[in-house]
Design a protein around this motif. Structure first.
Motif, mmCIF file in Angstrom:
data_model
loop_
_atom_site.group_PDB
_atom_site.id
_atom_site.type_symbol
_atom_site.label_atom_id
_atom_site.label_comp_id
_atom_site.label_asym_id
_atom_site.label_seq_id
_atom_site.Cartn_x
_atom_site.Cartn_y
_atom_site.Cartn_z
ATOM 1 N N ALA A 1 -9.252 -12.615 -8.433
ATOM 2 C CA ALA A 1 -8.633 -12.361 -7.127
ATOM 3 C C ALA A 1 -7.758 -11.116 -7.182
ATOM 4 O O ALA A 1 -7.717 -10.326 -6.233
ATOM 5 N N ALA A 2 -7.047 -10.918 -8.297
ATOM 6 C CA ALA A 2 -6.233 -9.709 -8.449
ATOM 7 C C ALA A 2 -7.111 -8.466 -8.518
ATOM 8 O O ALA A 2 -6.750 -7.408 -7.985
ATOM 9 N N TYR A 3 -8.285 -8.589 -9.129
ATOM 10 C CA TYR A 3 -9.213 -7.451 -9.188
ATOM 11 C C TYR A 3 -9.785 -7.135 -7.807
ATOM 12 O O TYR A 3 -10.119 -5.981 -7.520
ATOM 13 N N VAL A 4 -9.926 -8.147 -6.963
ATOM 14 C CA VAL A 4 -10.359 -7.897 -5.583
ATOM 15 C C VAL A 4 -9.334 -7.016 -4.870
ATOM 16 O O VAL A 4 -9.689 -6.055 -4.165
ATOM 17 N N GLU A 5 -8.055 -7.324 -5.045
ATOM 18 C CA GLU A 5 -7.006 -6.508 -4.434
ATOM 19 C C GLU A 5 -7.043 -5.075 -4.977
ATOM 20 O O GLU A 5 -6.876 -4.107 -4.222
ATOM 21 N N ALA A 6 -7.272 -4.921 -6.288
ATOM 22 C CA ALA A 6 -7.343 -3.584 -6.883
ATOM 23 C C ALA A 6 -8.546 -2.809 -6.362
ATOM 24 O O ALA A 6 -8.459 -1.601 -6.095
ATOM 25 N N ALA A 7 -9.682 -3.488 -6.201
ATOM 26 C CA ALA A 7 -10.875 -2.817 -5.689
ATOM 27 C C ALA A 7 -10.681 -2.395 -4.239
ATOM 28 O O ALA A 7 -11.213 -1.363 -3.805
ATOM 29 N N PHE A 8 -9.919 -3.169 -3.471
ATOM 30 C CA PHE A 8 -9.614 -2.777 -2.100
ATOM 31 C C PHE A 8 -8.764 -1.501 -2.076
ATOM 32 O O PHE A 8 -8.997 -0.592 -1.263
ATOM 33 N N LEU A 9 -7.768 -1.409 -2.953
ATOM 34 C CA LEU A 9 -6.958 -0.190 -3.035
ATOM 35 C C LEU A 9 -7.822 1.005 -3.438
ATOM 36 O O LEU A 9 -7.633 2.117 -2.946
ATOM 37 N N GLU A 10 -8.782 0.780 -4.317
ATOM 38 C CA GLU A 10 -9.713 1.838 -4.708
ATOM 39 C C GLU A 10 -10.539 2.296 -3.510
ATOM 40 O O GLU A 10 -10.790 3.498 -3.329
ATOM 41 N N PHE A 11 -10.950 1.341 -2.685
ATOM 42 C CA PHE A 11 -11.713 1.666 -1.484
ATOM 43 C C PHE A 11 -10.877 2.515 -0.531
ATOM 44 O O PHE A 11 -11.358 3.495 0.046
ATOM 45 N N GLN A 12 -9.604 2.166 -0.365
ATOM 46 C CA GLN A 12 -8.718 2.935 0.505
ATOM 47 C C GLN A 12 -8.548 4.377 0.007
ATOM 48 O O GLN A 12 -8.441 5.309 0.805
ATOM 49 N N ALA A 13 -8.484 4.555 -1.304
ATOM 50 C CA ALA A 13 -8.227 5.868 -1.883
ATOM 51 C C ALA A 13 -9.478 6.736 -1.989
ATOM 52 O O ALA A 13 -9.382 7.910 -2.334
ATOM 53 N N LEU A 14 -10.642 6.173 -1.658
ATOM 54 C CA LEU A 14 -11.900 6.900 -1.837
ATOM 55 C C LEU A 14 -12.024 8.022 -0.820
ATOM 56 O O LEU A 14 -11.988 7.783 0.387
ATOM 57 N N PRO A 15 -12.145 9.305 -1.265
ATOM 58 C CA PRO A 15 -12.293 10.409 -0.305
ATOM 59 C C PRO A 15 -13.645 10.362 0.384
ATOM 60 O O PRO A 15 -14.627 9.873 -0.168
ATOM 61 N N VAL A 16 -13.675 10.864 1.609
ATOM 62 C CA VAL A 16 -14.920 10.893 2.376
ATOM 63 C C VAL A 16 -15.779 12.040 1.876
ATOM 64 O O VAL A 16 -15.320 13.187 1.779
ATOM 65 N N ALA A 17 -17.026 11.749 1.560
ATOM 66 C CA ALA A 17 -17.942 12.779 1.075
ATOM 67 C C ALA A 17 -18.334 13.697 2.225
ATOM 68 O O ALA A 17 -18.667 13.242 3.320
#
Length: 566
Positions: A479-495
């Motif tokens: 569950a903690a990794y789900v939260e981390a993956a969400f933060l990664e998604f937010q930080a992902l630059p638009v190609a």
């Protein structure tokens, strides 16, 4: 009596002590300020008033003679003292205690001599941030009676839009009670049902042939379809194996196996591990729209990122992408029937890709492949079929499958089940208490020891992680990794999309090629949207929290430390 359809009855036959077949949810409920009543009794009175509108909760199973065919539903009044029970917890208990209780209760099978549902009310919880009293509710409903969307329809009847329960017209709601049939009547009903199922299946075959024929015309092109036998055979082979490739740039994505073998692809024990996690829906939608992704794409990307982190720590991280089995609803719009109307497809999660941008493109391509296929094929999936002798065969097969540990010997076609169920986007109330969370609790099966079910509720995305307690005891860490993956998604630059040369500017472009090097150096460059990308195996940081929603966040008040990799 109404006999169960083939798909509904299958959930009865496949159920074993190691593989319970009920679904439900864990709800955190906030009581009104100053409440000093007995919520368990209040809930019983509330359900007693709503039962006339809930036929799925007022029926029980009636077996056919000798178990030759599917059982039927008959009317039964539930004893609310047995169906709604209180479980006191130590004073000040939080989310970790609730998750442990759900893990302990989930393997307990529902009593088939009664209506197939049960509500567990947990008391003794720590109060809200302003001292508001709280309780929790864990619901169980057998999958033979409802699927995900049918459960949502039941919730719409049980829940209210305000603390004050709405009035119910009980006289118009309850239908005429049906009597039970004798042995001869049951045999006649079973034979009649077999005939109807056979006729229904036979009538569906021409329609299925027409759909496949239409696909063949589109596949080989126009009038040449009749002459292109080899291409038609290729098409039917693709349909049978559910193989579809979608090309994005130079990447072809196929979601068909075999999938890599992992610690999730084992036979289940009679233990369960559960955890819930909440993500802010508004921020998730803003992020996924920037990338042109659907909500399903975003969910698959986040769950895939969490699984990549988990396997990077606990190992081994498969070199091949993990495959998710994804239920797809075949229910028509507005259909609230309490039964099962769904089929299954497969999606590649791109967990073998280290770069988040590549993984998102992979997931979106896999999703497009699935949609292109299922839009034509979902009407071909039968939910009812002749069942003569099926009960014996399926029950024996389910028991043998688990005892012989067949899951460890067969090829792996998927690694995890991921289901997304749409839910209400407004706050709801139960017997005067505000519902703060809606964590789904679904089914793990032999060979797929982890089930991830997602449901939207009140501007949040509530995720329930249900797993075999031996195969995956670390659901809180996941569950903690789900939260981390969400933060990664937010930080992902638009190609940025590749620029197409403008023919009208061709002379200027040729002139620019012979310009001095200093002129090129003076051309301004565009700064990237983000300074850096989050590492593919970054560990979750508790310092950064998702954006809070307007309603009280239950995880803030029931927070507990999640074990995470250093």
């Amino acid at each position: 009596m109404k006999q169960l359809a083939g798909l509904d009855a299958s959930f009865l036959y496949l159920e074993t002590p190691q593989m319970p077949m009920h679904v439900g949810a864990l709800h955190l409920l906030q009581l009104p300020v100053g409440y000093d009543g007995d919520f368990v009794e209040d809930l019983r009175e509330h359900m007693r008033a709503r039962l006339p509108l809930l036929p799925a909760l007022r029926r029980k199973l009636l077996a056919m003679p000798l178990g030759l065919s599917n059982p039927g539903w008959v009317d039964a009044d539930p004893d609310l003292e047995l169906h709604i029970v209180e479980i006191p917890l130590p004073e000040g208990s939080g989310m970790a205690a609730l998750e442990a209780e759900v893990g302990s209760l989930h393997p307990v099978l529902l009593d088939r001599t009664r209506p197939l549902w049960k509500f567990h009310v947990f008391t003794g919880l720590e109060p809200g941030p302003e001292g508001e009293p709280r309780v929790a509710l864990y619901t169980q409903l057998h999958h033979a009676a409802v699927d995900g969307q049918a459960a949502v329809a039941l919730a719409q009847v049980i829940l209210d839009l305000s603390p004050e329960p709405r009035a119910i017209d009980t006289l118009a709601a309850r239908g005429k009670k049906r009597g039970q049939l004798g042995t001869v009547g049951l045999l006649r009903a079973a034979v009649s049902q077999q005939w109807k199922q056979t006729v229904k299946l036979a009538r569906s075959l021409p329609n299925a042939a027409g759909i496949l024929g239409g696909m063949a015309v589109g596949y080989v092109g126009g009038a040449a379809a009749g002459a292109s036998v080899n291409k038609l055979r290729t098409l039917l082979s693709d349909v049978a194996s559910q193989t579809t490739a979608v090309v994005r740039g130079k990447t072809a994505v196929s979601s068909l196996g075999p999938a890599p073998r992992t610690r999730f692809n084992v036979s289940l024990s009679a233990t369960r591990s559960f955890a819930g996690v909440t993500l802010p829906l508004a921020e998730l939608n803003r992020t996924r729209k920037r990338h042109g992704a659907s909500l399903n794409d975003a969910v698959l990307f986040v769950i895939g990122g969490a699984l990549r982190r988990y396997f990077a720590k606990h190992g081994p991280l498969p070199r091949k992408s993990l495959i998710a089995a994804v239920p797809v609803s075949t229910r028509a719009a507005g259909d609230t029937t309490s039964n099962n109307q769904a089929t299954m497809t497969f999606m590649s999660l791109g967990t073998h890709l280290a770069q988040p941008a590549e993984r998102l493109s992979h997931v979106m391509a896999s999703s497009a492949a699935m949609k292109a296929q299922m839009s034509q094929l979902k009407s071909l999936m039968p939910t009812d079929f002749p069942s003569l002798g099926i009960p014996w065969l399926m029950q024996a097969g389910a028991m043998l499958y688990g005892r012989a540990k067949v899951a460890e010997k067969l090829p792996v076609i998927a690694n995890v089940v991921i289901s997304n169920v749409p839910g209400p986007q407004v706050p709801l109330y139960l017997a005067g208490a505000q519902m703060l969370t809606n964590y789904p609790t679904s089914i793990a099966v032999h060979g797929l020891a982890l089930n991830v079910t997602v449901q939207t509720y009140n501007q949040s995305l509530d995720i329930g992680l249900m797993a075999c307690g031996e195969a995956l005891p670390e659901t809180a860490e996941l569950a903690a990794y789900v939260e981390a993956a969400f933060l990664e998604f937010q930080a992902l630059p638009v190609a940025e999309a590749p620029k197409t040369p403008d023919p009208a500017r061709a002379p200027a472009a040729r002139k620019q090629r012979v310009a001095p090097p200093a002129a090129k150096a003076s051309k301004p460059t565009r700064a990237p949207a983000q300074a850096s990308k989050a590492p593919a195996t970054a560990q979750p940081s508790r310092a950064r929290k998702p954006v809070a929603k307007a309603t009280p966040q239950p995880r803030a008040s029931t927070a507990r430390k999640r074990t995470a990799a250093a």
